[in-house]
Design an enzyme around this catalytic site. Structure first.
Site, PDB file in Angstrom:
ATOM      1  N   TYR A 192     -14.447  -9.569  -0.284  1.00  0.00           N
ATOM      2  CA  TYR A 192     -14.798  -9.967   0.923  1.00  0.00           C
ATOM      3  C   TYR A 192     -16.233 -10.229   0.858  1.00  0.00           C
ATOM      4  O   TYR A 192     -17.113  -9.627  -0.029  1.00  0.00           O
ATOM      5  CB  TYR A 192     -14.444  -8.749   1.560  1.00  0.00           C
TER       6      TYR A 192
ATOM      7  N   HIS B  65       0.967  -1.349  -0.195  1.00  0.00           N
ATOM      8  CA  HIS B  65      -0.061   0.048   0.108  1.00  0.00           C
ATOM      9  C   HIS B  65       0.969   1.408  -0.007  1.00  0.00           C
ATOM     10  O   HIS B  65       1.046   1.928   1.003  1.00  0.00           O
ATOM     11  CB  HIS B  65      -0.925  -0.112   1.042  1.00  0.00           C
TER      12      HIS B  65
ATOM     13  N   TRP C  43      -9.924   2.726  -6.219  1.00  0.00           N
ATOM     14  CA  TRP C  43      -9.812   3.704  -4.716  1.00  0.00           C
ATOM     15  C   TRP C  43      -8.284   3.553  -4.304  1.00  0.00           C
ATOM     16  O   TRP C  43      -8.145   4.303  -3.457  1.00  0.00           O
ATOM     17  CB  TRP C  43     -10.549   2.380  -3.632  1.00  0.00           C
TER      18      TRP C  43
ATOM     19  N   GLU D 117      -5.736  -4.930  -6.645  1.00  0.00           N
ATOM     20  CA  GLU D 117      -6.989  -3.956  -6.836  1.00  0.00           C
ATOM     21  C   GLU D 117      -7.086  -3.205  -8.000  1.00  0.00           C
ATOM     22  O   GLU D 117      -7.980  -2.290  -7.499  1.00  0.00           O
ATOM     23  CB  GLU D 117      -7.673  -3.982  -5.333  1.00  0.00           C
TER      24      GLU D 117
ATOM     25  N   GLU E 206      -6.879 -12.140  -1.249  1.00  0.00           N
ATOM     26  CA  GLU E 206      -7.730 -11.042  -0.041  1.00  0.00           C
ATOM     27  C   GLU E 206      -8.911 -11.914   0.084  1.00  0.00           C
ATOM     28  O   GLU E 206      -9.660 -12.053  -0.956  1.00  0.00           O
ATOM     29  CB  GLU E 206      -7.414  -9.994  -0.208  1.00  0.00           C
TER      30      GLU E 206
END
Length: 367
Positions: free
Chosen positions: A253, A120, A187, A182, A287
């Site tokens: 998720y 990140h 985002w 991702e 994830e």
């Protein structure tokens, strides 16, 4: 010459310089990749983010993990994140010191576990977080961009840390590196709304070239990891090429609607396992999880049915945060889902770290 043309030229140059061969990886790293492919379709390895760094009501204790406290076994796969390493901080964005992370990575390897690292990373154009979605950031850090030198500094710090991940005898520990994840969402500053497919591919290829070729890191495998897979075309639109990817995966998720989660997983897994097989790549759910696990039977009645029929080699559950009491994805011993998680552990195709021992996954194959 326009930026797009410059990026296109860079891609060609990097491809010529970076095409992966067995010699580009250490024997232990080649052995790990071969093991992942061999285990795929036979077992699904259980992973957990920051498993031995902290958990519910504890931090930095030796020989501890919520997975182990609940089941008696460590996870097979350990997730870590090096966000904030690039700006010289002593701890990552989740307050795990890099010294502790190094120690825990070495310990996991010594037990036969597998380490994967996400990033990140701070936005190199302005020093803001990974979630700062300033447009054109990717374009500005590529060769010729005004923040290219800053990005090179980021990569230099990353490479220096990776070089410290070694055993006492100097063996470089194999690491599955999962940058710019991702990316099919919007985002993070590298998300699809903020860069073109060509720019994303150029960033990925440049990063691999810098770490693997310029810095001689032979202990890295690279994982390409999207958000929920909508279609094969969408998933592959920013694929960097087979020479730059070893594992293919996605993140998704459960957020309350379990039926919707199972449906999304089925679609994503169908596409993922198809394209991974076609490219001879290992496939993984990089994830997943259900925050707080409100369904006491979620692991055996939702997660397991969703994944059991697909050749994914691991699933990684997200972290059990000590600084956010309601942010956890693995049951601790007193949690209502603990019994179900133990039942999940005992399922024949589910493999924790104790189940990896017979496979000797880092032992190079003798000629």
């Amino acid at each position: 010459m326009s930026i797009v043309k410059q990026i296109g030229t860079s891609i060609i140059v990097f491809c010529l310089a970076t095409c992966t061969t067995v010699a580009d990886r250490s024997p232990e790293t080649n052995a790990l990749l071969a093991a992942l492919k061999s285990l795929s379709g036979q077992y699904i390895l259980l992973g957990h983010q920051d498993a031995t760094a902290y958990g519910v009501d504890w931090s930095a204790e030796p020989n501890k993990a919520d997975v182990k406290s609940t089941t008696g076994a460590y996870p097979a796969v350990y997730g870590w994140d090096v966000g904030h390493l690039e700006i010289g901080k002593p701890a990552n964005l989740d307050n795990v010191s890099f010294n502790l992370m190094r120690t825990r990575i070495i310990e996991a390897y010594s037990r036969g576990g597998i380490n994967t690292i996400s990033w990140h990373t701070t936005n190199p154009t302005n020093g803001q977080s990974a979630w700062d979605t300033t447009r054109n950031s990717v374009k500005e850090i590529l060769p010729g961009g005004k923040h290219h030198d800053t990005y090179n500094n980021y990569l230099s710090r990353l490479a220096a840390f990776f070089k410290t991940l070694k055993t006492d005898d100097g063996t470089a520990i194999p690491i599955i590196f999962r940058p710019f994840h991702e990316h099919t969402g919007s985002w993070f500053w590298w998300g699809e709304a903020f860069c073109s497919p060509q720019e994303y591919v150029a960033l990925w290829q440049y990063t691999v070239h810098y770490l693997r070729n310029k810095n001689g890191l032979k202990n890295l495998l690279f994982a390409y990891s999207s958000s929920t897979i909508e279609s094969e075309a969408h998933y592959l639109a920013r694929y960097p090429g087979d020479d730059y990817v070893d594992i293919m995966g996605f993140d998704d998720y459960c957020t309350g609607d379990e039926a919707a989660y199972v449906k999304r997983m089925a679609n994503s897994l169908r596409v993922l396992t198809k394209v991974a097989k076609e490219r001879d790549k290992a496939a993984a759910v990089t994830e997943t999880g259900y925050e707080q696990i409100p369904n006491a039977n979620w692991f055996t009645q939702v997660l397991y049915p969703a994944i059991k029929d697909y050749p994914v080699v691991w699933i990684l559950l997200w972290r059990n945060a000590i600084n956010r009491p309601n942010h956890y994805y693995v049951p601790y011993p007193a949690h209502p889902a603990a019994d179900d998680f133990r039942e999940f552990y005992r399922l024949p195709i589910i493999c924790f770290e104790d189940g990896l021992a017979p496979f000797d996954i880092y032992q190079p194959t003798k000629p």
